[in-house]
Structures are given as structure tokens and as C-alpha cells.
Design a protein around this motif. Structure first.
Motif, PDB file in Angstrom:
ATOM      1  N   SER A  99       0.742  -1.386  -0.192  1.00 48.51           N
ATOM      2  CA  SER A  99      -0.048  -0.082  -0.022  1.00 48.51           C
ATOM      3  C   SER A  99       1.003   1.272  -0.097  1.00 48.51           C
ATOM      4  N   ILE A 100       0.950   2.026  -1.189  1.00 47.44           N
ATOM      5  CA  ILE A 100       1.790   3.021  -1.269  1.00 47.44           C
ATOM      6  C   ILE A 100       1.201   4.476  -1.306  1.00 47.44           C
ATOM      7  N   PRO A 101       1.330   5.252  -0.246  1.00 49.66           N
ATOM      8  CA  PRO A 101       0.860   6.387  -0.238  1.00 49.66           C
ATOM      9  C   PRO A 101       1.059   7.578  -1.340  1.00 49.66           C
ATOM     10  N   PHE A 102       0.010   8.211  -1.635  1.00 57.37           N
ATOM     11  CA  PHE A 102       0.024   8.997  -2.929  1.00 57.37           C
ATOM     12  C   PHE A 102       1.260  10.073  -2.656  1.00 57.37           C
ATOM     13  N   GLU A 103       1.203  10.595  -1.211  1.00 58.07           N
ATOM     14  CA  GLU A 103       2.158  11.546  -1.109  1.00 58.07           C
ATOM     15  C   GLU A 103       3.696  10.869  -1.531  1.00 58.07           C
ATOM     16  N   LEU A 104       3.995   9.866  -1.017  1.00 56.21           N
ATOM     17  CA  LEU A 104       5.222   9.309  -1.268  1.00 56.21           C
ATOM     18  C   LEU A 104       5.567   9.034  -2.935  1.00 56.21           C
ATOM     19  N   MET A 105       4.512   8.310  -3.347  1.00 57.55           N
ATOM     20  CA  MET A 105       4.505   8.602  -4.875  1.00 57.55           C
ATOM     21  C   MET A 105       4.944   9.773  -5.456  1.00 57.55           C
ATOM     22  N   ARG A 106       4.247  10.857  -5.123  1.00 56.39           N
ATOM     23  CA  ARG A 106       4.250  12.251  -5.685  1.00 56.39           C
ATOM     24  C   ARG A 106       5.777  12.816  -5.263  1.00 56.39           C
ATOM     25  N   VAL A 107       6.299  12.449  -4.121  1.00 55.15           N
ATOM     26  CA  VAL A 107       7.480  13.344  -3.792  1.00 55.15           C
ATOM     27  C   VAL A 107       8.555  12.493  -4.413  1.00 55.15           C
ATOM     28  N   TYR A 108       8.450  11.111  -4.770  1.00 54.12           N
ATOM     29  CA  TYR A 108       9.410  10.336  -5.493  1.00 54.12           C
ATOM     30  C   TYR A 108       9.099  10.215  -6.951  1.00 54.12           C
ATOM     31  N   SER A 109       8.236  11.154  -7.469  1.00 54.91           N
ATOM     32  CA  SER A 109       8.089  10.895  -8.779  1.00 54.91           C
ATOM     33  C   SER A 109       9.327  10.906  -9.627  1.00 54.91           C
ATOM     34  N   PRO A 110       9.307   9.866 -10.594  1.00 55.76           N
ATOM     35  CA  PRO A 110      10.452   9.465 -11.440  1.00 55.76           C
ATOM     36  C   PRO A 110      10.542  10.511 -12.877  1.00 55.76           C
ATOM     37  N   SER A 111      10.040  11.600 -12.852  1.00 58.22           N
ATOM     38  CA  SER A 111       9.787  12.512 -13.898  1.00 58.22           C
ATOM     39  C   SER A 111      10.895  13.583 -13.521  1.00 58.22           C
ATOM     40  N   ALA A 112      11.451  14.110 -14.775  1.00 58.05           N
ATOM     41  CA  ALA A 112      12.625  14.921 -14.846  1.00 58.05           C
ATOM     42  C   ALA A 112      12.251  16.076 -13.952  1.00 58.05           C
ATOM     43  N   GLY A 165      22.083  15.182  -7.855  1.00 62.09           N
ATOM     44  CA  GLY A 165      22.197  16.531  -7.208  1.00 62.09           C
ATOM     45  C   GLY A 165      21.288  17.420  -7.895  1.00 62.09           C
ATOM     46  N   GLN A 166      20.357  16.989  -8.919  1.00 57.98           N
ATOM     47  CA  GLN A 166      19.565  17.906  -9.406  1.00 57.98           C
ATOM     48  C   GLN A 166      18.060  17.581  -8.813  1.00 57.98           C
ATOM     49  N   GLU A 167      17.947  16.750  -7.906  1.00 63.26           N
ATOM     50  CA  GLU A 167      16.575  16.533  -7.612  1.00 63.26           C
ATOM     51  C   GLU A 167      15.919  17.711  -6.972  1.00 63.26           C
ATOM     52  N   VAL A 168      14.619  17.915  -7.113  1.00 66.82           N
ATOM     53  CA  VAL A 168      13.871  19.154  -6.685  1.00 66.82           C
ATOM     54  C   VAL A 168      13.174  18.813  -5.599  1.00 66.82           C
ATOM     55  N   LEU A 169      13.302  19.347  -4.410  1.00 69.97           N
ATOM     56  CA  LEU A 169      12.432  18.688  -3.104  1.00 69.97           C
ATOM     57  C   LEU A 169      11.106  19.176  -3.331  1.00 69.97           C
ATOM     58  N   GLN A 170      10.105  18.292  -3.162  1.00 65.71           N
ATOM     59  CA  GLN A 170       8.675  18.601  -3.496  1.00 65.71           C
ATOM     60  C   GLN A 170       8.225  18.606  -1.894  1.00 65.71           C
ATOM     61  N   VAL A 171       7.542  19.632  -1.956  1.00 63.43           N
ATOM     62  CA  VAL A 171       6.887  20.077  -0.540  1.00 63.43           C
ATOM     63  C   VAL A 171       5.357  20.237  -0.683  1.00 63.43           C
ATOM     64  N   GLY A 172       4.476  20.178   0.488  1.00 59.24           N
ATOM     65  CA  GLY A 172       3.305  20.638   0.513  1.00 59.24           C
ATOM     66  C   GLY A 172       2.305  19.324  -0.343  1.00 59.24           C
ATOM     67  N   LYS A 173       2.636  18.118  -0.151  1.00 61.85           N
ATOM     68  CA  LYS A 173       1.961  17.238  -0.810  1.00 61.85           C
ATOM     69  C   LYS A 173       1.236  16.155  -0.016  1.00 61.85           C
ATOM     70  N   ARG A 174       1.160  16.752   1.225  1.00 61.33           N
ATOM     71  CA  ARG A 174       0.478  15.647   2.068  1.00 61.33           C
ATOM     72  C   ARG A 174      -1.101  15.252   1.674  1.00 61.33           C
ATOM     73  N   ASP A 175      -1.645  16.187   1.187  1.00 70.79           N
ATOM     74  CA  ASP A 175      -3.195  16.190   0.694  1.00 70.79           C
ATOM     75  C   ASP A 175      -3.158  15.666  -0.848  1.00 70.79           C
ATOM     76  N   TYR A 224      13.050  11.198   2.838  1.00 68.82           N
ATOM     77  CA  TYR A 224      12.489  12.483   2.714  1.00 68.82           C
ATOM     78  C   TYR A 224      12.145  13.440   3.808  1.00 68.82           C
ATOM     79  N   LEU A 225      11.916  13.042   4.868  1.00 73.65           N
ATOM     80  CA  LEU A 225      11.811  13.825   6.008  1.00 73.65           C
ATOM     81  C   LEU A 225      13.332  14.480   6.413  1.00 73.65           C
ATOM     82  N   GLY A 226      14.261  13.651   6.084  1.00 73.35           N
ATOM     83  CA  GLY A 226      15.337  14.168   6.490  1.00 73.35           C
ATOM     84  C   GLY A 226      15.935  15.415   5.436  1.00 73.35           C
ATOM     85  N   ARG A 227      15.411  15.388   4.139  1.00 70.85           N
ATOM     86  CA  ARG A 227      15.676  16.274   3.251  1.00 70.85           C
ATOM     87  C   ARG A 227      14.749  17.551   3.665  1.00 70.85           C
TER      88      ARG A 227
END
Length: 138
Positions: A27-40, A48-58, A104-107
């Protein structure tokens, strides 16, 4: 790699249930899927080019489109729809979700967010340009 035998989107709980032919089920939370999206847009174009995703809880998933026989493309309610999630990647998200959450929480913490504050809707990364357009003026 295992192939999925079922995939179910649960809007209320915000979980994607996926079962594989090797007996694994996640069971994978949508939030986890969203913040780890494999998109560019999220991963960047190299280490090192990763973009930190915030505000995705809902964040929720409006729909899922199949991509060949190997992946799906979720349509997230925040408008993100460029991530192609292969079966291998969904398996990784499911099997490693505890470690991925901690990373993610560490970042978020490293970016200056206390506790879960970086997960709340409307959160902006400090120093990032603020995008207006929701009809509110400050």
C-alpha cells in the motif's frame, strides 16, 4: 522482475494498493509516490539535481493511465502528470517505503522545515520563487 496482478487506487485513504505475482503486496501512499516521482521535473537531469517536493500531504490521484505493459502514469490532483512509474519502480517504492520516508523527512529537515511542516499544503521551499495564480493577492 515481478509483474503486478492487481492495482487499486483508494481515494479516501490516499493509498495505491498493488500486488505482484511473486506474492508481494504494498500500500503506497500517494504522497510518497508524488515526492518520489520519476519525472525529470522532480528527479532533475542527474545526481544532485533533485527538486525537493513540499506541501504534498493531501495530494490525490485523479486517474491512472497505462503505459505499454510495463508502467502507469498517475494524474495527480496538483497537476503533476509526467511521472512514468514502471512496475520495478512501484515495487521499489513499496518495498523500501520506510527508508524512503526517512530520507524524504531528512531532506525536509535539512531544508529548514520542522517536524511535518514541509508536508502541509501551501508550503514553499525557503528561497524558492512563489507562484501566484490561485486568485489570492498578498
Amino acid at each position: 522482475m515481478p509483474n503486478p496482478t492487481s492495482l487499486t487506487v483508494h481515494q479516501k485513504s490516499g493509498l495505491l494498493d498493488i500486488a505482484f505475482d511473486d506474492g508481494a503486496a504494498f500500500s503506497i501512499p500517494f504522497e510518497l509516490m508524488r515526492v518520489y516521482s520519476p519525472s525529470a521535473e522532480v528527479k532533475g537531469h542527474g545526481p544532485g539535481q533533485e527538486v525537493l517536493q513540499v506541501g504534498k500531504r493531501d495530494v490525490r490521484i485523479d486517474g491512472i493511465e497505462p503505459v505499454g505493459n510495463y508502467a502507469v502514469r498517475p494524474l495527480f490532483t496538483d497537476g503533476h502528470n509526467t511521472g512514468i512509474y514502471t512496475w520495478d519502480y512501484l515495487y521499489k517504492l513499496g518495498s523500501e517505503q520506510q527508508q524512503l520516508w526517512q530520507a524524504y523527512l531528512g531532506r525536509l529537515h535539512d531544508a529548514g522545515f520542522a517536524g511535518d511542516s514541509g508536508r502541509e499544503p501551501g508550503t514553499v521551499v525557503p528561497g524558492a520563487p512563489v507562484q501566484h495564480g490561485c486568485g489570492h493577492h498578498h
